[in-house]
Write an enzyme that holds these catalytic residues in place. Sequence first.
Site, PDB file in Angstrom:
ATOM      1  CB  THR A  43      -1.107  -0.023   1.052  1.00 60.92           C
ATOM      2  OG1 THR A  43      -0.083  -0.226   2.440  1.00 60.92           O
ATOM      3  CG2 THR A  43      -2.144  -1.394   1.234  1.00 60.92           C
ATOM      4  CB  SER A  44       3.077   3.062   1.117  1.00 61.06           C
ATOM      5  OG  SER A  44       3.928   4.189   1.092  1.00 61.06           O
TER       6      SER A  44
END
Length: 368
Positions: free
Chosen positions: A85-86
């Site tokens: 997610t990042s």
Amino acid sequence: MTMHTEERAEQLRAGLADGLEASGQLTDPTWRKVFETVPRHPFVPEFWTLAGEGPRRVTSADPDWLDLVYTDDALATQLTDGVATSSSTAPGLMLAMLQALDVADGHRVLEIATGTGYNAALLSERLGSHQVVTVEVDPVLARLADSRLRRSGYTPLVHAGDGREGYPGRAPYDRLIATCGFSTIPAAWLEQVRPAGLIVCPLGWGTVRLVVADDGRAEGRFLPAPSYFMTVRDAGTTGTPAHPGRPEATSGRLTGLDLAAVAEDEAFRFVLSLVAPDTAFAFERAENGSVTAVELWGADGAWARAEDGKARQAGPRLLWDSVEAAHELYVEHDRPGRERFGVTVTAEGQRIWLDTPGRPVPVAAATA
């Protein structure tokens, strides 16, 4: 960090810049100096490599950590429920977007999706920290990025919030760059970028470069290179549609579309990302490597699966119909690359087009 680490990192930065220049990706000497000056390793003290059989966690204690940091690869820096997610974007892609941004001294830039803070550091080195505002949806990541930026000598404004809303407090901006994926350009951005300003944003599986007009409209074409970014998300979510299982099909029919053309033609899959936005995609192979099934699903409950010459569909969008219509357009127009597509954005919405704004591409938009 030891002196040896810093010296080695400096050598690796120069080597990375040499490689990007040799490949034709790095053409601006000003950005070369920035890439050689700004260290990447303080922003990624740990990460996961996503190649191979599964995620591998790498920390500064690992002997290959520094070498991996200075490769032209994306590095996953946060996993949520097993989903990345990042990340720290691959430097080559980051560079292509920064060069397309066409900044000049005195420009004020809004960055959407701070992530590690490395890209904000590059912008700060080029323009001065006071000219850079960066927005991150995850407050934990925002704090980490702000801390790492400050330790590295950069002090842009780091704001924890929804990047889709921009940051009106410092508007208007000369440039806006996003480093997460979108299916539509937020209307708020058009209000915050000055006329003749530029927006560089991942859209589908490409990156579009838009020029803002005096009337608030923005228009432009896609860059030619592929572009894969994690989807814009709300805090605490993955941004990825959950697989619905095998819903009962409400539509079933024969399909003559070659599944390998859908699964393996990267240029067509870009077109598919535009005409069937907010959709996840997977395919299955037989032991001999041939593609046996293709499946698509969206957060709105739309689902489609094609195998054995048959297509089944369910939900508010007939996704396989969109696949076939997109492939027909793709073949009819000689398999166009990304640079032939463009986008027009107004406060009322956006329109995808091929070659000219007068040739719109039909889009099966997701429902709320």
